[in-house]
Motif scaffolding. Structure first.
Motif, short mmCIF file in Angstrom:
data_model
loop_
_atom_site.label_atom_id
_atom_site.label_comp_id
_atom_site.label_asym_id
_atom_site.label_seq_id
_atom_site.Cartn_x
_atom_site.Cartn_y
_atom_site.Cartn_z
N VAL A 85 0.84 -1.20 0.00
CA VAL A 85 0.00 0.00 0.00
C VAL A 85 0.88 1.26 0.00
O VAL A 85 2.11 1.16 -0.02
CB VAL A 85 -0.99 -0.01 1.19
CG1 VAL A 85 -2.00 -1.15 1.03
CG2 VAL A 85 -0.27 -0.12 2.52
N SER A 86 0.23 2.42 0.02
CA SER A 86 0.95 3.65 -0.33
C SER A 86 1.85 4.21 0.78
O SER A 86 2.70 5.06 0.50
CB SER A 86 -0.06 4.72 -0.74
OG SER A 86 -0.97 4.93 0.32
N SER A 87 1.70 3.77 2.02
CA SER A 87 2.58 4.22 3.10
C SER A 87 2.37 3.30 4.30
O SER A 87 1.41 2.51 4.32
CB SER A 87 2.27 5.67 3.50
OG SER A 87 1.01 5.74 4.14
N GLY A 88 3.22 3.45 5.29
CA GLY A 88 3.03 2.69 6.52
C GLY A 88 1.71 3.06 7.19
O GLY A 88 0.97 2.19 7.67
N LEU A 89 1.40 4.33 7.19
CA LEU A 89 0.14 4.76 7.82
C LEU A 89 -1.06 4.22 7.05
O LEU A 89 -2.06 3.81 7.65
CB LEU A 89 0.08 6.30 7.91
CG LEU A 89 -1.15 6.84 8.62
CD1 LEU A 89 -1.26 6.33 10.05
CD2 LEU A 89 -1.15 8.38 8.63
N ALA A 90 -0.96 4.16 5.73
CA ALA A 90 -2.04 3.58 4.93
C ALA A 90 -2.24 2.11 5.29
O ALA A 90 -3.38 1.62 5.35
CB ALA A 90 -1.74 3.72 3.43
N ALA A 91 -1.14 1.41 5.56
CA ALA A 91 -1.24 0.00 5.97
C ALA A 91 -1.97 -0.11 7.30
O ALA A 91 -2.85 -0.97 7.48
CB ALA A 91 0.16 -0.62 6.07
N ILE A 92 -1.63 0.77 8.23
CA ILE A 92 -2.26 0.75 9.56
C ILE A 92 -3.77 1.00 9.42
O ILE A 92 -4.60 0.27 9.97
CB ILE A 92 -1.61 1.84 10.45
CG1 ILE A 92 -0.18 1.44 10.78
CG2 ILE A 92 -2.44 2.08 11.72
CD1 ILE A 92 0.69 2.58 11.32
N CYS A 93 -4.14 2.04 8.67
CA CYS A 93 -5.55 2.43 8.56
C CYS A 93 -6.34 1.33 7.84
O CYS A 93 -7.43 0.96 8.29
CB CYS A 93 -5.69 3.75 7.81
SG CYS A 93 -4.87 5.10 8.67
N SER A 94 -5.82 0.80 6.74
CA SER A 94 -6.56 -0.24 6.01
C SER A 94 -6.68 -1.52 6.84
O SER A 94 -7.71 -2.18 6.80
CB SER A 94 -5.89 -0.56 4.68
OG SER A 94 -6.12 0.45 3.74
N ALA A 95 -5.62 -1.86 7.57
CA ALA A 95 -5.67 -3.09 8.38
C ALA A 95 -6.75 -2.97 9.45
O ALA A 95 -7.56 -3.89 9.63
CB ALA A 95 -4.31 -3.35 9.03
N ILE A 96 -6.81 -1.83 10.12
CA ILE A 96 -7.83 -1.66 11.17
C ILE A 96 -9.22 -1.62 10.53
O ILE A 96 -10.14 -2.31 10.96
CB ILE A 96 -7.56 -0.40 12.02
CG1 ILE A 96 -6.22 -0.53 12.77
CG2 ILE A 96 -8.70 -0.16 13.02
CD1 ILE A 96 -5.80 0.71 13.55
N LEU A 97 -9.37 -0.81 9.48
CA LEU A 97 -10.69 -0.67 8.84
C LEU A 97 -11.21 -2.00 8.30
O LEU A 97 -12.42 -2.20 8.24
CB LEU A 97 -10.62 0.37 7.72
CG LEU A 97 -10.62 1.83 8.17
CD1 LEU A 97 -10.39 2.74 6.96
CD2 LEU A 97 -11.93 2.20 8.87
N SER A 98 -10.30 -2.90 7.91
CA SER A 98 -10.76 -4.18 7.36
C SER A 98 -11.45 -5.02 8.42
O SER A 98 -12.13 -5.99 8.09
CB SER A 98 -9.57 -4.96 6.78
OG SER A 98 -8.77 -5.52 7.81
N GLN A 99 -11.28 -4.66 9.69
CA GLN A 99 -11.79 -5.49 10.79
C GLN A 99 -12.98 -4.90 11.53
O GLN A 99 -13.57 -5.56 12.37
CB GLN A 99 -10.66 -5.76 11.81
CG GLN A 99 -9.43 -6.44 11.22
CD GLN A 99 -9.75 -7.80 10.64
OE1 GLN A 99 -10.33 -8.65 11.30
NE2 GLN A 99 -9.39 -7.99 9.37
#
Ligand SMILES: *Cc1c(COP(=O)(O)O)cnc(C)c1O
Length: 394
Positions: A85-99
């Motif tokens: 994904v586009s940044s570390g923060l994007a990874a954090i946000c998408s991972a949480i939102l997926s759940q």
């Protein structure tokens, strides 16, 4: 590449995600620049629109450049899937939102990366997802904080800026007893120094920007998971349009190939600096997981297989002028955000404003160091000259 379940991480770092002979013998995977991906027939077009289609459909959904990077990262973690994904923060946000959905609850370690805290309390809250921050060093308190609607227990180790190492297996066990998913930010240790999935983590997020890229010139993140979570994470990241560009993917993969040797050197330099700083009279505390004085050191020793190049120390109180003289005169330490590159960095920080379940009461200035790949004697001498500037103003 032929590889068994026992192939070691350094070997995977070198070989996973590459297939030179499918590409004229060229060692590194080619860079595909693509938005449109053409289909040769109506049958093929329709097949590509099916939900279970695994091939290439559109640039945002990934190209062979994307997949080769993702395959390498998943292999190093011993996981089923990784998404770039586009940044570390994007990874954090998408991972949480997926759940999570409206009405759900998330528990987060109090010493978490500050933008993660802001995302949870400033953004998720607007969509009806509540967050509670907890003291990661008191796993015995977690059980009582879990609610029926708690979906995620989010961990980061060591803690941002302050480097406490929490008991991830203990926290994960409690989370799993209540059916919550454990997400962990493993940017500091990387797959090389912490086997997250072997210690109970379900989803790993990593800022590729840092050690995987390793050269301070790419923003990227990765979300790594077992099969059970993979589809939900991909769907979520895609709904957010969260993808990476081809040249960044190429650079990140190139960085990855040398990560093991870089990290070993970052580790050695950081440890030597940390031990030396502990002997200096100007220093109140050194915060480095590999030092016995660090909270959670025993857990680090039990669960981690190395330490990276990032740690902090706390100066005894000095004037702002003395602090400025110390920092402004440094020759080899750059001052700026991020870390994980080949160069040394130093950054003042104040954790006191970023804690709610714990407190940070050190009176002196906290300084975070990233030990780069320079000769450690030069790095020491640079700091030593800085201490002399402090002394001259005291
Ligand atoms: C830098 C960092 C991130 C965010 O990564 P970006 O690529 O800068 O968005 C996340 N977690 C930790 C621990 C970090 O240090």
């Amino acid at each position: 590449m032929k590889r068994g379940a026992k192939t070691r991480k350094k070997t995977l770092i070198t070989h996973a995600g590459r297939d030179p002979h499918a590409n004229h013998g060229v060692v590194n995977p080619p860079v595909f620049h693509a938005s449109t991906i053409l289909k040769p027939s109506l049958d093929a077009l329709e097949a590509s629109r099916k939900a279970d289609f695994k091939g290439y459909r559109y640039g945002r959904r990934g190209t062979p450049t994307t997949r080769s990077f993702e395959e390498a990262v998943a292999a190093i973690y011993g996981a089923d899937d990784s998404i770039a994904v586009s940044s570390g923060l994007a990874a954090i946000c998408s991972a949480i939102l997926s759940q999570v959905s409206a009405g759900d609850h998330v528990l987060i370690t109090d010493n978490v990366y500050l933008p993660t805290r802001k995302f949870a309390s400033g953004f998720l809250q607007r969509f009806g997802v509540e967050s509670t921050f907890f003291d990661p060093m008191r796993p015995e308190e977690l059980d009582a904080l879990i609610r029926p609607e708690t979906r995620v227990v989010y961990l980061e180790a060591p803690g941002t800026m302050t480097f406490e190492v929490c008991d991830i297996p203990a926290l994960a066990k409690i989370a799993h007893e209540h059916g919550a998913t454990v997400i962990m930010d493993n940017t500091w240790a990387t797959a090389l120094y912490f086997d997250a999935f072997g210690h109970g983590v379900d989803i790993v997020v990593e800022a590729v920007t840092k050690y995987i890229c390793g050269h301070s010139d790419v923003m990227m993140g990765a979300i790594v998971s077992k099969e059970a979570h993979a589809d939900a994470i991909r769907d979520c990241a895609m709904m957010q349009g969260n993808c990476s560009g081809p040249d960044d993917l190429y650079l990140a993969q190139r960085g990855l190939r040398t990560m093991a040797v870089r990290l070993a050197e970052n580790q050695a330099n950081a440890l030597e600096l940390a031990k030396w700083l502990e002997t200096r009279p100007e220093i109140a505390r050194v915060l480095h997981p590999a030092l016995p004085s660090c909270p959670g050191h025993d857990i680090w020793k039990r669960d981690f297989t190395g330490a990276s190049g990032l740690f902090s120390f706390v100066l005894k109180p000095v004037s702002r002028a003395a602090l400025a003289a110390f920092l402004d005169g440094l020759e080899y330490y750059g001052m700026g955000a991020s870390w994980g590159g080949y160069e040394s960095l130093i950054l003042p920080g104040d954790p006191s404003g970023a804690r709610s379940a714990t407190s940070w009461d050190e009176p002196g200035q906290l300084l975070r160091i990233h030990a780069g790949l320079e000769d450690v004697e030069d790095l020491k001498a640079d700091l030593e000259a800085g201490f002399e500037r402090i002394g001259a103003l005291a």
